[in-house]
Design an enzyme around this catalytic site. Sequence first.
Site, PDB file in Angstrom:
ATOM      1  N   MET A  46       0.813  -1.213   0.000  1.00 40.09           N
ATOM      2  CA  MET A  46       0.000   0.000   0.000  1.00 40.09           C
ATOM      3  C   MET A  46       0.853   1.272   0.000  1.00 40.09           C
ATOM      4  SD  MET A  46      -3.045  -1.003   2.685  1.00 40.09           S
ATOM      5  CE  MET A  46      -4.035   0.462   2.326  1.00 40.09           C
ATOM      6  N   HIS A  47       0.188   2.385  -0.321  1.00 42.86           N
ATOM      7  CA  HIS A  47       0.662   3.758  -0.065  1.00 42.86           C
ATOM      8  C   HIS A  47       1.765   4.262  -0.992  1.00 42.86           C
ATOM      9  CE1 HIS A  47      -1.629   3.166   3.583  1.00 42.86           C
ATOM     10  NE2 HIS A  47      -0.725   2.372   4.129  1.00 42.86           N
ATOM     11  N   ASP A 102      -2.796  -4.996  -0.018  1.00 40.13           N
ATOM     12  CA  ASP A 102      -2.332  -6.272   0.545  1.00 40.13           C
ATOM     13  C   ASP A 102      -3.143  -6.702   1.761  1.00 40.13           C
ATOM     14  OD1 ASP A 102      -1.264  -4.272   2.187  1.00 40.13           O
ATOM     15  OD2 ASP A 102       0.826  -4.883   1.888  1.00 40.13           O
TER      16      ASP A 102
END
EC number: 2.7.1.17
Length: 498
Positions: A82-83, A240
């Site tokens: 992520m991110h 995820d």
Amino acid sequence: MERYVIGVDLGTSAVKTVLVTREGKVAFEASESYPLHQPKPGYSEQDPEDWVEGTVASLRKLVAEAGIQTDRVDGISFSGQMHGLVLTDAMGQVLRRAILWNDTRTTEQCRRIEATLGPKLLDIARNRALEGFTLPKLLWVQEHEPELLKQAAHFMLPKDYVRYRLTGELASEYSDAAGTLLLDVTGKNWSEEIAAAFDLPLSLCPPLVESFDQTGGLLPEMAARTGLAEGTPIYAGGADNACGAIGAGILSEGQTMCSIGTSGVVLSYEERKNLDIEGRAHFFNHGEKDAYYIMGVTLAAGYSLTWFRETFASGQPFEELLAQAEGVRPGSGGLLFTPYIVGERTPHPDSQIRGSFIGMDASHKLPHFTRAVLEGITFSLRESIDILWSTGKEVTEVVSIGGGARSELWLQMQADVFNATVIKLESEQGPALGAAMLAAYGCGWFDSLQSCAQVFIRPAKRYIPSEEAVRQYEGLFSLYREVYHATRSLNDQLSEYR
């Protein structure tokens, strides 16, 4: 003739691909690693091209080893770290290395977000401003590399960039977009208000789709390189943690997962869109349509055990270390450990706090310390369970996955500390399986993710809490919760000597 779906899990150190049958059996799996770049302290970056090449190589290896005909794959979907911030120009060319979820350069930008948005941040994005999120990274580029941001046509999250390269179609889905701080999480659209507050054009944000929506087919060039059929349907996928939840069957109200890897996660399915948890834990969109999940994070879960072994029992196998700890009673002989060795996330978003052993005396030996580390990690995860309880949610069963599910001692400890039945799965593939399930649902194998889970996911064993151990751990947990506040000021003062 057997048909398959493929799940692709784009991690921080490697990409994993799994070939899954209609019965949920993982027939083959493959992986490819890629480098991590840390040019300065606190910086963490990767080259998006490495993700693409790794994914192509892993798919090629998977298809070759399985020896399947190219047209036997009905769909591919993704799970992704992520991110991470990927910036591309109007031609889709990457403008700089991706800034990853574990990059910590953006503290000043987080404070700017909080000062600018105030309570609107939690009202819209439903999460606090933390260094890992995407918006702080965009603001860092805006401040430090302004000419580069002017060239940017889009930002993408890691798995979305890989999928874009495989299909030529631009998209993001809600579970990953929720980790950007630019999404109106319950409204399910990019927030014009947040983007405008920081002079960011909303055109930077890719179109939004559901996790199980088809987002194109495999391009001819990529089909030739992977050995798969041109036009193989590709589905959006998920973050995820969302895919990990799907792969563990966390798909209806009251279901909760505990995942212990390097970090630790407690995640619970949630349908109440207006539930206000006041930023005490993450509140993200699920891969399931119109659903959410509450998530608490322990930054150094399995990492605390790895650090402990490398520092105090170098060369000793984990199995041997944990076997010795089995002979120690709950409470570790009055020894408490807090796993704040790299800071903490839930319920204390604190990058400066550090870990402690409390209560050491001359009677304590290595097994006491080992058990105390396991208990401290589990107590930290229990704090996230408490947040779930505070919302009125019942947590009677917890599916345990990751490294914490490989130890009988640790599984029973989770049951006792959480005061809930802990379930170990028969076969655990984590986010990669969740991605494959999104493809299986997307391509029409099943009429819902829940019906897919009934076929793909099978419990292996249940661990029932011991009444005596539950009572003992309740008292110890009360003491554990005091350690953070008792040592906070001391850690501030000690930081001058680091």
